[in-house]
Design an enzyme around this catalytic site. Sequence first.
Site, mmCIF file in Angstrom:
data_model
loop_
_atom_site.group_PDB
_atom_site.id
_atom_site.type_symbol
_atom_site.label_atom_id
_atom_site.label_comp_id
_atom_site.label_asym_id
_atom_site.label_seq_id
_atom_site.Cartn_x
_atom_site.Cartn_y
_atom_site.Cartn_z
ATOM 1 N N VAL A 150 -5.676 13.490 -28.918
ATOM 2 C CA VAL A 150 -6.851 12.775 -29.649
ATOM 3 C C VAL A 150 -6.158 12.290 -31.104
ATOM 4 C CG1 VAL A 150 -8.564 14.268 -28.794
ATOM 5 C CG2 VAL A 150 -7.491 15.177 -30.893
ATOM 6 N N HIS A 180 -9.412 12.368 -23.465
ATOM 7 C CA HIS A 180 -10.212 13.329 -24.513
ATOM 8 C C HIS A 180 -10.612 12.741 -25.478
ATOM 9 C CE1 HIS A 180 -8.422 16.676 -21.955
ATOM 10 N NE2 HIS A 180 -8.935 16.100 -21.155
#
Length: 255
Positions: free
Chosen positions: A104, A120
């Site tokens: 991320v 994600h």
Amino acid sequence: MQDLIERAARDLAGTRRAVALTGAGISIESGIPPFRGPGGLWEKIDPMEVAHIDAFRRDPRKVWDLLIKGMQTVLAAAVPNPAHRGLATLERLGRLQAVITQNVDGLHQQAGSQDVIEFHGTFAWQRCMTCERRCRSDELDLTEIPPRCECGGIFRPDCVFFGELIPPEHLVRAQQLAAECRVMLVVGTSATVHPAAMLPHLARGAGARVIEINPEPTPLTGTVSDYLIPGPAGPVVDALADAVAALQADSGGQA
Ligand code: APR
């Protein structure tokens, strides 16, 4: 290890349909700790207490205090390393179609990769739980925790918590790339979290060569992956990109 890097370079130089699946291990050399293994985040805190959507709904302040604030500080200080740059080079050379990342941190894009699937989600953006308004994380007012939107709703990172579904457009595209690629590079992931962990299975099942880059073996090693290059991502991917560029130059840029 050099012979394995050269083998991988030949595999990559033989196709224009390669994809990379990356995990926390690729960003360790950028100063971001992994989730599992030595120094892993989940050794210090229980992911079900801080990274599950139910935990966030139950006590958003706790999740902000124990996880999100600290991660944002670490991510803000991180810069791409030679592994991120090496994958961007492989894309520029026309070998790598896309990077599917579980991270991320946005480091692939910062390194120059154009086609990145953030499987994600991302910590670079926040999303209001009530009205869905998005705002950049670095523009968020953190004087009150949890931070709130103008509508009164609570902001959360635009990531995928445990207990949440992968955004369907990302899942479908990643599955399609995995099913159609000829080579999959699996870099710095423990390959334990699904559905990301099934992508190498999908690639292998469709006949692709699966190459792992990881200092440690994973559940894929010796079963799903054709071979493991046992080293840290930075120097290995850097050397791999150089080797592919050299092969391409030798062949006059032909596929
Ligand atoms: N280079 C490459 N790989 C490395 C390096 C390095 N220098 N150092 C460690 N590794 C490897 C470890 O051996 C391990 O296999 O990186 C992997 C890190 O594994 P995890 O911490 O489990 O990270 P990841 O696979 O990305 O986790 C998947 O789990 O908690 C969730 O949402 C989170 O996206 C994350 C998901």
